[in-house]
Design an enzyme around this catalytic site. Structure first.
Site, PDB file in Angstrom:
ATOM      1  N   GLU A 111     -66.518  42.692 -23.248  1.00  0.00           N
ATOM      2  CA  GLU A 111     -66.185  41.408 -23.866  1.00  0.00           C
ATOM      3  C   GLU A 111     -67.458  40.949 -24.590  1.00  0.00           C
ATOM      4  OE1 GLU A 111     -65.650  38.228 -20.962  1.00  0.00           O
ATOM      5  OE2 GLU A 111     -64.070  37.352 -22.178  1.00  0.00           O
ATOM      6  N   HIS A 151     -70.627  41.613 -22.312  1.00  0.00           N
ATOM      7  CA  HIS A 151     -70.141  41.519 -20.939  1.00  0.00           C
ATOM      8  C   HIS A 151     -69.379  42.792 -20.549  1.00  0.00           C
ATOM      9  CE1 HIS A 151     -67.366  39.201 -17.941  1.00  0.00           C
ATOM     10  NE2 HIS A 151     -68.358  39.786 -17.312  1.00  0.00           N
ATOM     11  N   ASN A 173     -63.202  35.998 -17.251  1.00  0.00           N
ATOM     12  CA  ASN A 173     -63.394  35.242 -16.003  1.00  0.00           C
ATOM     13  C   ASN A 173     -62.713  33.882 -15.996  1.00  0.00           C
ATOM     14  OD1 ASN A 173     -64.737  37.014 -14.222  1.00  0.00           O
ATOM     15  ND2 ASN A 173     -66.488  36.933 -15.609  1.00  0.00           N
ATOM     16  N   SER A 221     -71.593  36.686 -16.679  1.00  0.00           N
ATOM     17  CA  SER A 221     -70.149  36.560 -16.510  1.00  0.00           C
ATOM     18  C   SER A 221     -69.650  35.210 -16.983  1.00  0.00           C
ATOM     19  CB  SER A 221     -69.796  36.697 -15.030  1.00  0.00           C
ATOM     20  OG  SER A 221     -70.262  37.915 -14.536  1.00  0.00           O
TER      21      SER A 221
END
Ligand code: NAD
Length: 283
Positions: free
Chosen positions: A153, A141, A191, A120
């Site tokens: 991602e 991701h 994130n 992450s």
């Protein structure tokens, strides 16, 4: 290598088992590995249950369930991943664990294979530096829950080749996902935005500005978010949220990213959220 056929998934937790399921459902051969035999069995049984649920609801037929399960194998021996074309690492969000895994994968898996991480927040460039094939290392991701969420991602490390990132993206698309590419900066795109909001929700709770239900309702009813930030944090895993905030804090160096003491306290008390039965809420 022009096409991925055999995918190795490292870690059979919430994310790994979802990635393995979606890979197998989309015709890839998948080998799922975990160091924890019980966790691996739980992950495999969880996938079988998800497929059975879909069958009951008429989403697919028995033939699809059988072929998906036939595409999937599970192992506690990392060496079984040696022939994989792509390995997606989805182990615990911890630098030491991931660096060691990539050192081992680099030795075991055939040299032309791509090694991707579902991290992450941990730097792909740093992960890649633990291998002798940094041009074949990328971020892939997935979002939680993997079978439901449409986004992958992708992240290019400093040395990631164009061929590698394009093959990772083509594979994600074959899994039915839409790709957004991000640069290798702490938190990437998703994130960098999401975790400070969750951390701020913890500060809002910590400072007594509103209670947990109030904070979640404020963001659901006032900002049209499908889940409140504290509910979502429990769903992601509070240990994972804290690990990501620590990477943002360390990597970007701004005090605005300091993890909320309440989040730290919950993790110290092993209140990890849904997966441990207790987080901000009880399950
Ligand atoms: P989890 O705690 O559910 O599962 C982690 C799994 O990794 C466990 O089964 C554990 O046994 C296994 N593991 C630990 N060390 C290992 C090792 N050395 N080799 C093999 N397996 C090992 O965690 P998760 O939520 O599935 O997160 C996994 C990764 O996915 C993390 O990097 C996390 O940041 C990332 N991620 C999580 C989410 C989320 O919402 N939870 C979303 C996107 C990405």
């Amino acid at each position: 290598m022009s096409e991925v056929k055999l995918i190795g998934v490292v870690g059979a937790g919430q994310m790994g088992r979802g990635i393995a399921q979606v890979g197998a459902m989309n015709g890839f051969k998948v080998i799922m590995f975990d160091i924890n035999a019980d966790g691996l069995k739980f992950g495999h049984d969880f996938i079988a249950k998800q497929l059975a649920k879909g069958l009951e609801k008429g989403k697919w037929d028995q033939g699809f369930v059988d072929s998906t399960l036939a595409n999937l194998t599970a192992t506690t021996d990392l060496k079984d991943l040696k022939d994989c074309d792509l390995v997606v690492e989805a182990a615990t969000e911890n630098k030491k664990i991931k660096f060691e895994l990539f050192r081992n994968l680099d030795e075991i898996v055939k040299p032309e294979a791509i090694l991707a991480s579902n991290t992450s927040s941990i730097s792909i460039t740093e992960i890649a530096a633990n291998t002798n094939r940094p041009e074949k290392v990328a971020g892939m991701h997935f979002m939680n829950p993997v079978p439901v969420m449409k986004l992958v991602e992708t992240i290019t490390g400093l040395e990631t080749s164009t061929e590698t990132i394009e093959l990772v993206e083509a594979t994600a698309q074959k899994m039915g996902k839409t790709v957004v590419r991000a640069d290798d900066v702490a938190g990437f795109a998703v994130n960098r935005i999401l975790m400070p909001m969750i951390n701020e929700a913890f500060y809002t709770l910590y400072e007594g500005i509103a209670d947990a239900k109030g904070i979640d309702n404020a963001m659901k009813l006032g900002c049209n978010q499908p889940m409140g930030p504290l509910e979502l944090a429990d769903f992601i895993g509070l240990d994972t949220c804290l690990a990501i905030m620590e990477v943002l804090h360390e990597g970007l160096g701004d005090t605005k990213y300091r993890p909320c003491p309440l989040l730290k306290k919950y993790v110290t008390a092993k209140r990890f959220g849904r997966k441990s039965g207790k987080g901000v809420y009880e399950y």
